[in-house]
Motif scaffolding. Structure first.
Motif, PDB file in Angstrom:
ATOM      1  N   LYS A 174       0.838  -1.200   0.000  1.00  0.00           N
ATOM      2  CA  LYS A 174       0.000   0.000   0.000  1.00  0.00           C
ATOM      3  C   LYS A 174       0.882   1.262   0.000  1.00  0.00           C
ATOM      4  N   LYS A 175       1.931   1.195   0.825  1.00  0.00           N
ATOM      5  CA  LYS A 175       2.846   2.335   0.904  1.00  0.00           C
ATOM      6  C   LYS A 175       3.521   2.579  -0.451  1.00  0.00           C
ATOM      7  N   SER A 176       3.894   1.488  -1.113  1.00  0.00           N
ATOM      8  CA  SER A 176       4.625   1.631  -2.380  1.00  0.00           C
ATOM      9  C   SER A 176       3.760   2.270  -3.473  1.00  0.00           C
ATOM     10  N   LEU A 177       2.429   2.197  -3.277  1.00  0.00           N
ATOM     11  CA  LEU A 177       1.545   2.795  -4.292  1.00  0.00           C
ATOM     12  C   LEU A 177       1.646   4.317  -4.286  1.00  0.00           C
ATOM     13  N   GLY A 178       2.176   4.853  -3.202  1.00  0.00           N
ATOM     14  CA  GLY A 178       2.373   6.299  -3.154  1.00  0.00           C
ATOM     15  C   GLY A 178       3.604   6.735  -3.939  1.00  0.00           C
ATOM     16  N   MET A 179       4.416   5.759  -4.312  1.00  0.00           N
ATOM     17  CA  MET A 179       5.659   6.111  -5.006  1.00  0.00           C
ATOM     18  C   MET A 179       5.455   6.215  -6.512  1.00  0.00           C
ATOM     19  N   ARG A 180       6.451   6.775  -7.171  1.00  0.00           N
ATOM     20  CA  ARG A 180       6.386   7.014  -8.604  1.00  0.00           C
ATOM     21  C   ARG A 180       6.298   5.679  -9.356  1.00  0.00           C
ATOM     22  N   ILE A 181       5.505   5.665 -10.427  1.00  0.00           N
ATOM     23  CA  ILE A 181       5.407   4.443 -11.225  1.00  0.00           C
ATOM     24  C   ILE A 181       6.563   4.405 -12.216  1.00  0.00           C
ATOM     25  N   THR A 205       1.543   0.263 -16.207  1.00  0.00           N
ATOM     26  CA  THR A 205       0.326   0.200 -15.404  1.00  0.00           C
ATOM     27  C   THR A 205       0.627  -0.770 -14.272  1.00  0.00           C
ATOM     28  N   ARG A 206       0.427  -0.279 -13.068  1.00  0.00           N
ATOM     29  CA  ARG A 206       0.778  -1.083 -11.910  1.00  0.00           C
ATOM     30  C   ARG A 206      -0.354  -2.064 -11.600  1.00  0.00           C
ATOM     31  N   VAL A 207       0.001  -3.291 -11.208  1.00  0.00           N
ATOM     32  CA  VAL A 207      -1.026  -4.258 -10.811  1.00  0.00           C
ATOM     33  C   VAL A 207      -0.680  -4.823  -9.430  1.00  0.00           C
ATOM     34  N   VAL A 208      -1.655  -4.798  -8.544  1.00  0.00           N
ATOM     35  CA  VAL A 208      -1.488  -5.397  -7.227  1.00  0.00           C
ATOM     36  C   VAL A 208      -2.371  -6.629  -7.169  1.00  0.00           C
ATOM     37  N   LEU A 209      -1.776  -7.788  -6.912  1.00  0.00           N
ATOM     38  CA  LEU A 209      -2.523  -9.040  -6.944  1.00  0.00           C
ATOM     39  C   LEU A 209      -2.561  -9.646  -5.532  1.00  0.00           C
TER      40      LEU A 209
END
Ligand SMILES: [Zn+2]
Length: 392
Positions: free
Chosen positions: A153-160, A165-169
């Motif tokens: 969740k924390k890493s989603l705040g970081m730059r892509i 397109t980021r995917v969290v599974l």
């Protein structure tokens, strides 16, 4: 107890290989149709809940969708969009080696440090890398690590990374504790830009209603017998006849079919998983399926196979009957069949059923030791047990 398929899979051909192509069966499911439409509509921030039987390809649908979202050269088959399987991103994603693909899955209890959770998680991801349909055995004590979920969740705040397109599974979402899932609610409800959340679960009812209602639900159907069979023949070293048998026993799960091959002996198929499925079919099959399967599996000379089968059935009856009374999982000795034992226990509300079944088996075992005709004795037993189960 065993967690995951940790021993080497001796029958696997050529280690890891990708046999996906445009005619691969997952691309013809309705589930893929829905994902392909989402891609076409450029929905680059959403949450999906893929549900269905473990080993039926939920994982591969999610990974292939990650590839499609990041593919440099997506293909139009005329009906759906699919990833090319050749570009750098596709290759990295299918090898589960892609910075923007984050995965969490259930792991056994561990020291509560995020590094431990990451190590263990990677161990189990490696099993899925080797075999995307692999069934990861989860017990009561395995859970998705909340430490890891928080880290993600924390890493989603970081730059892509670049144009990704980021995917969290989240795999086996039912194995996430409810308070942990609650903490992720906001992320699930409204993923950040260019972020897809993929939740994978056996059935939606096991999830918090708040989670269910915030995701687009997509059912991944059981795999057709002929698709299981051709997957097995392409990837595993086994005979046509055996592929046919395990494909029919696997009830729509390639993962279960693989467990059946791995566990069974070359000649007689006298393994636990097959014997368990036959037990289950006593309850669930309406026709003569069980009889014909048993006929195929046990030849006139296989007395020891017949005895193995009936001994397991005796233990299962004891487990199911006990669970029907106590609802206590700790009482179950065949823990690898826990969820099925739980669901079969409803048949045992009728008081005398367990003792009737146990009695019938006991007589048949005695008959077998008197060298009666094995197939005949088993057929008679199955009919008798089915009659008891039907309440006659
Ligand atoms: Zn590609």
């Amino acid at each position: 107890m065993k967690f995951g398929t940790t021993e080497k899979q001796s029958t696997r051909l050529n280690g890891y290989k990708l046999t996906l192509s445009s005619n691969f069966f997952i691309y013809s499911t309705r589930a893929w149709q829905i994902l392909s439409n989402a891609y076409k509509q450029e929905k680059s921030s959403s949450t999906f809940l893929l549900y269905g039987k473990e080993g039926s390809g939920r994982w591969l649908h999610a990974v292939a969708f990650t590839a499609l979202m990041n593919c440099e050269n997506p293909q139009d088959t005329g009906t759906v969009m699919i990833p090319c399987h050749e570009c750098r991103n596709c290759l990295n994603i299918f090898h589960l080696n892609f910075e923007s693909l984050k995965i969490a899955l259930p792991i056994p209890p561990h020291e509560n440090k995020v590094e431990n959770a990451i190590d263990l998680t990677n161990e189990y991801i490696a099993l899925k890398k080797d075999e995307p349909f692999a069934v990861l055995k989860a017990s009561k004590s395995t859970n998705i690590s909340i430490a890891l979920a928080r880290e993600i969740k924390k890493s989603l705040g970081m730059r892509i990374e670049g144009n990704d397109t980021r995917v969290v599974l989240f795999y086996k979402m039912e194995r996430m504790r409810h308070d942990s899932a609650d903490a992720l609610l906001k992320m699930i409800e409204e993923p950040p830009a260019k972020t897809i959340i993929m939740l994978i679960a056996d059935n939606i009812d096991s999830l918090l209603p708040t989670i269910q209602s915030r995701a687009q639900k997509i059912k991944v159907p059981p795999v057709k017998v002929e698709d299981i069979k051709s997957y097995l023949l392409d990837n595993y070293d086994l005979t046509e006849k055996k592929a046919e048998l395990v494909s029919r026993l696997a009830e729509g799960s390639i993962g279960d079919a693989i467990d059946l091959i791995e566990g069974s002996s070359e000649d007689g198929h006298s393994d636990r998983a097959v014997n368990f499925l036959l037990f289950k079919s006593l309850f669930l099959d309406t026709g003569a399926e069980t009889l014909s399967r048993m006929n195929e599996m046990i030849s006139a000379r296989d007395k020891s196979i017949a005895i193995d089968l009936l001994t397991l059935w005796q233990h299962l009856i004891r487990d199911v009957a006990r669970y029907a009374v106590t609802s206590d999982e700790a009482e179950i000795s065949n823990i690898d069949f826990l969820s099925d034992i739980r669901s079969l226990s409803s048949y045992f509300n009728r008081k005398n059923l367990a003792s009737e079944l146990a009695e019938s088996i006991k007589f048949t075992l005695a008959d077998l030791n008197r060298n009666v005709h094995i197939q005949g004795a088993l057929m008679a037993l199955v009919l008798k047990m089915k009659a008891s189960i039907a309440g006659a």
